[in-house]
Motif scaffolding. Sequence first.
Motif, PDB file in Angstrom:
ATOM      1  N   ALA A  28       0.830  -1.205   0.000  1.00 59.51           N
ATOM      2  CA  ALA A  28       0.000   0.000   0.000  1.00 59.51           C
ATOM      3  C   ALA A  28       0.869   1.261   0.000  1.00 59.51           C
ATOM      4  N   LEU A  31       2.352   1.647  -3.523  1.00 57.89           N
ATOM      5  CA  LEU A  31       1.358   2.128  -4.489  1.00 57.89           C
ATOM      6  C   LEU A  31       0.951   3.571  -4.200  1.00 57.89           C
ATOM      7  N   PHE A  32       0.934   3.972  -2.928  1.00 54.85           N
ATOM      8  CA  PHE A  32       0.617   5.364  -2.586  1.00 54.85           C
ATOM      9  C   PHE A  32       1.711   6.298  -3.102  1.00 54.85           C
ATOM     10  N   LEU A  35       1.164   6.688  -6.697  1.00 55.45           N
ATOM     11  CA  LEU A  35       0.027   7.580  -6.943  1.00 55.45           C
ATOM     12  C   LEU A  35       0.442   9.038  -6.781  1.00 55.45           C
ATOM     13  N   SER A  59       5.094   2.047 -10.149  1.00 56.12           N
ATOM     14  CA  SER A  59       3.738   1.540 -10.354  1.00 56.12           C
ATOM     15  C   SER A  59       3.755   0.070 -10.761  1.00 56.12           C
ATOM     16  N   GLN A 119      -7.078   5.183 -12.052  1.00 61.59           N
ATOM     17  CA  GLN A 119      -6.566   5.125 -10.680  1.00 61.59           C
ATOM     18  C   GLN A 119      -7.705   4.926  -9.685  1.00 61.59           C
ATOM     19  N   ILE A 120      -8.795   5.641  -9.886  1.00 65.85           N
ATOM     20  CA  ILE A 120      -9.957   5.490  -9.000  1.00 65.85           C
ATOM     21  C   ILE A 120     -10.530   4.085  -9.111  1.00 65.85           C
ATOM     22  N   PHE A 122      -8.919   1.373  -9.959  1.00 65.24           N
ATOM     23  CA  PHE A 122      -7.960   0.449  -9.364  1.00 65.24           C
ATOM     24  C   PHE A 122      -8.097   0.441  -7.843  1.00 65.24           C
ATOM     25  N   ILE A 123      -8.112   1.622  -7.251  1.00 62.95           N
ATOM     26  CA  ILE A 123      -8.258   1.725  -5.793  1.00 62.95           C
ATOM     27  C   ILE A 123      -9.624   1.203  -5.363  1.00 62.95           C
ATOM     28  N   ILE A 126      -9.829  -2.722  -5.409  1.00 61.75           N
ATOM     29  CA  ILE A 126      -9.170  -3.349  -4.254  1.00 61.75           C
ATOM     30  C   ILE A 126     -10.040  -3.172  -3.005  1.00 61.75           C
ATOM     31  N   THR A 127     -10.574  -1.979  -2.827  1.00 57.33           N
ATOM     32  CA  THR A 127     -11.439  -1.714  -1.671  1.00 57.33           C
ATOM     33  C   THR A 127     -12.698  -2.569  -1.725  1.00 57.33           C
TER      34      THR A 127
END
Length: 141
Positions: A28, A31-32, A35, A59, A119-120, A122-123, A126-127
């Motif tokens: 995390a 990846l942050f 980002l 990335s 990106q949204i 992808f995040i 996962i969430t």
Amino acid sequence: MNKTTPQQETTNEINRRRTNLRDGLAVAVLLFIALLIGSAPQTNLGHPSTRDFAWATISYVGVLALLLVSYLGYRRADERQQLVQLKAAAFTFPIVLLGLFTAEMLYSLKQINLNPVVQILFIGSITLWLLLQKQIEHRNR
């Protein structure tokens, strides 16, 4: 044969979750960072800078690390937990495909910029996968 007591199973479960959390936090953070680097606008669109190559590398390594951590978490899990993970992935996959298809259609109509939407997605995927795991696990208890 060795029979495990409920207390030992609980300890094994706690250790498995701690290991997964430790591995997941490292990914995390990676990846942050990717980002944050990728969020800065490009200055010269024709010629990628060193920052662009760093972003692409971080990335790519982050996504590979995410795949590795997911695989190792699946291997560590017992049969019940593996089934929960697969069910959550089966529910998440078509939702992500629909989101990517919609984003691509809107991009082709020149309505959105594709980078932040991916990106949204992808995040969000996962969430959603993690939330579905918790919901399925909670329902099965």
